[in-house]
Design an enzyme around this catalytic site. Structure first.
Site, PDB file in Angstrom:
ATOM      1  N   HIS A 181       5.310  27.175  34.697  1.00  0.00           N
ATOM      2  CA  HIS A 181       6.083  28.179  35.452  1.00  0.00           C
ATOM      3  C   HIS A 181       6.371  29.413  34.600  1.00  0.00           C
ATOM      4  O   HIS A 181       7.222  29.368  33.715  1.00  0.00           O
ATOM      5  CB  HIS A 181       7.406  27.570  35.925  1.00  0.00           C
ATOM      6  N   GLU A 211       7.805  32.046  35.642  1.00  0.00           N
ATOM      7  CA  GLU A 211       8.941  32.793  36.194  1.00  0.00           C
ATOM      8  C   GLU A 211      10.290  32.348  35.666  1.00  0.00           C
ATOM      9  O   GLU A 211      11.295  32.999  35.905  1.00  0.00           O
ATOM     10  CB  GLU A 211       8.910  32.698  37.730  1.00  0.00           C
ATOM     11  N   CYS A 233       1.479  26.398  39.435  1.00  0.00           N
ATOM     12  CA  CYS A 233       1.858  25.008  39.662  1.00  0.00           C
ATOM     13  C   CYS A 233       1.103  24.450  40.872  1.00  0.00           C
ATOM     14  O   CYS A 233      -0.100  24.288  40.820  1.00  0.00           O
ATOM     15  CB  CYS A 233       3.376  24.900  39.807  1.00  0.00           C
TER      16      CYS A 233
END
Ligand code: XMP
Length: 511
Positions: free
Chosen positions: A156, A158, A62
């Protein structure tokens, strides 16, 4: 170790977490961490832009992608449209001498569901970079340097909304950085026990409070494994614990786990001080917190005096605290230079007051990891999965004045509720559940008698972080069973209601 540098993203700690799920040790540091102060060299770095001098692979996520772009060419940012939510990523494959840049997406589908959350995005590729993935809105959703191991992704990996995200992080950490997947709980236990022994020394003694909760029990068991009876656990019965709690904890910790435990029954002292406090929940908290410190302090002195005589042990110099990694992350997260970083609290300033040094064996672990550690140390599953219980105990679940009679009612109702939740196999789906006692009376008929008794409010929530929470959708039959049992079995209650307030606007506790 994989170093994760935090630029203020709310997700940063999740990256660390996913890597640890892959058994790769990973640490998170603020982006203004001075590299010269690092005592170790990471195998790879996630996030950042200024780290290229380390000469290890870099993955920018990001904002990290934009940092990489800035570093390699500046003037490549455009910040018009925000993009937030699900997106389908198209992975671009390369061949020949460029094939190596595809390693980040190796084994993953060409069309991947990903989660986007950003304002700015790249409008132009920095020099010497190639596109490795696109979305409809982001032509440079993934980029890689043609010869260096620098990668940037706009989405993202995660968060759970990117289902293959952990595999992507694994590609980076294991295939590209060559990190070893050898950070396991067994290793953690061995390493931590050795560290505690070295820190405390041959004769050093440690004292610590236990509550019957997961964190303090796991920390206590770890200390017990490391230094045996030179660790002194203290449990304070404050008179507002759950039904039979002090006895249950005593049996589990001493008989079951072999921990050197002193239980102090201070219930009368606490209840005496709580008497008359009606409309001020914060005052209840303050009284219980302060009295806890006094009782713990007095007990510590007694234990120290008794220990003084024994020749094999030295002074009590250490205080055990069950600080977890989220508390540490909270205090090191980068929130911009203008924000004062909150330093995580020590229980009521105890260490300063008692002139003790802090020992925090869980400070590297997330909650799930603490549970794993507990299992590893032989702590029963039922205890390892226990719901949290607040320090002020039933006092903040008895709305209004706390009296021995009100404590009895709240305790019995809570015990029935939790017993039924367990019997229905719902305990582990619920994050926290309890019965609260309302300070109002309602009319009912029991048998052929009219009664005027109190109201119990049941509360059960699902949450991952306890910051927001939803009420648990029990089925009607379950609620009917619990309600019937409470009204029939608990003297003084004639009605049961279920709290259907989310957090926010409600809180989890009632006071
Ligand atoms: P709230 O009520 O703030 O609760 O939504 C969030 C979590 O914190 C716990 N809690 C406390 N724990 N002392 C504690 O040790 C307190 O004063 C306290 N107040 C709330 C609550 O049980 C829930 O897990």
């Amino acid at each position: 170790t994989i170093l994760v540098l935090d630029f203020g993203s709310q997700y940063t700690h999740l990256i660390t977490r996913r890597l640890r799920e892959l058994n790769i040790y990973s640490e998170m540091l603020r982006c203004d961490q001075k590299l010269a102060e690092l005592s170790w060299k990471p195998k790879g770095v996630i996030l950042s832009g200024a780290l290229f001098e380390l000469n290890v692979p870099v993955l920018g996520i990001c904002y990290g992608l934009q940092e990489i772009a800035w570093h390699h060419g500046k003037n490549v940012l455009a910040g018009e449209k925000r993009e937030y939510g699900h997106a389908t990523l198209k992975v671009e494959r390369h061949s020949g001498k460029e094939a190596h840049i595809d390693r980040l997406f190796r084994g993953l589908e060409d069309d991947m569901e990903v989660w986007m959350s950003h304002g700015d995005k790249l409008s132009q590729l920095p020099p010497k970079f190639l596109t490795i993935a696109t979305t409809t809105n982001a032509p440079f959703a993934g980029i890689a340097h043609e010869s260096q191991e620098y990668y940037g992704i706009q989405f993202h990996p995660e968060v759970t909304h990117t289902p293959r995200g952990t595999d992507l992080l694994k590609n980076f950490a294991v295939d590209i950085c060559k990190a070893r997947q050898d950070w396991t709980m067994e290793k953690f236990v061995d390493k931590e026990i050795a560290r505690i022994r070295a820190l405390v020394g041959e004769k050093g003694q440690v004292i610590g409070a236990v509550s019957g909760g997961v964190d303090s029990t796991v920390a206590a068991k770890l200390m017990n494994e490391a230094i045996g009876d030179r660790f002194h656990a203290v449990m304070v019965d404050n008179g507002v614990l759950r039904l039979n709690e002090a006895k249950t904890v005593k049996d589990t910790l001493t008989k079951g786990l072999g921990i050197n435990l002193t239980v102090v029954d201070a219930s009368e002292r606490f209840l005496g001080l709580l008497k008359g406090i009606k409309d001020d929940p914060e005052k209840k908290r303050k009284v219980i917190g302060n009295t806890f410190i006094e009782v713990f302090d007095e007990t510590a002195e007694e234990i120290a005096a008794a220990a003084e005589g024994s020749s094999r042990a030295g002074k009590i110099e250490w205080l055990l605290q069950g600080t977890l990694y989220p508390d540490v992350v909270e205090s090191i997260s980068f929130k911009g230079p203008a924000v004062t970083i909150k330093s995580h609290h020590n229980v009521g300033g105890l260490p300063e007051r008692m002139e003790l040094k802090l020992i925090e064996p869980l400070r590297e672990l997330f909650k799930d990891e603490v549970r794993d550690l507990g299992r590893n140390l032989g702590i029963p599953e039922e205890l390892v999965m226990r719901h949290p219980f607040p320090g002020p105990g039933l006092a903040i679940r008895i709305l209004g004045e706390v009296t021995p009679e009100q404590v009895r009612i709240a305790r019995e109702a809570d015990d029935i509720f939790i017993t039924e939740i367990r019997a229905a196999g719902l305990y582990n789906q619920i994050s926290q559940a309890f019965a609260a006692l309302l300070p109002v009376k309602a009319v009912g008929v029991m048998g052929d008698k009219r009664v005027h008794d109190q109201v119990i409010a049941l509360r059960a929530v699902e949450t991952t972080d306890f910051m927001t929470a939803d009420w648990f959708p029990f089925d009607g039959q379950f609620l009917k069973r619990v309600s019937r049992r409470i009204v029939n079995e608990v003297q003084g209650v004639c009605r049961v209601v279920y709290d259907i307030t989310s957090k926010p606007p409600g809180t989890i506790e009632m006071e």
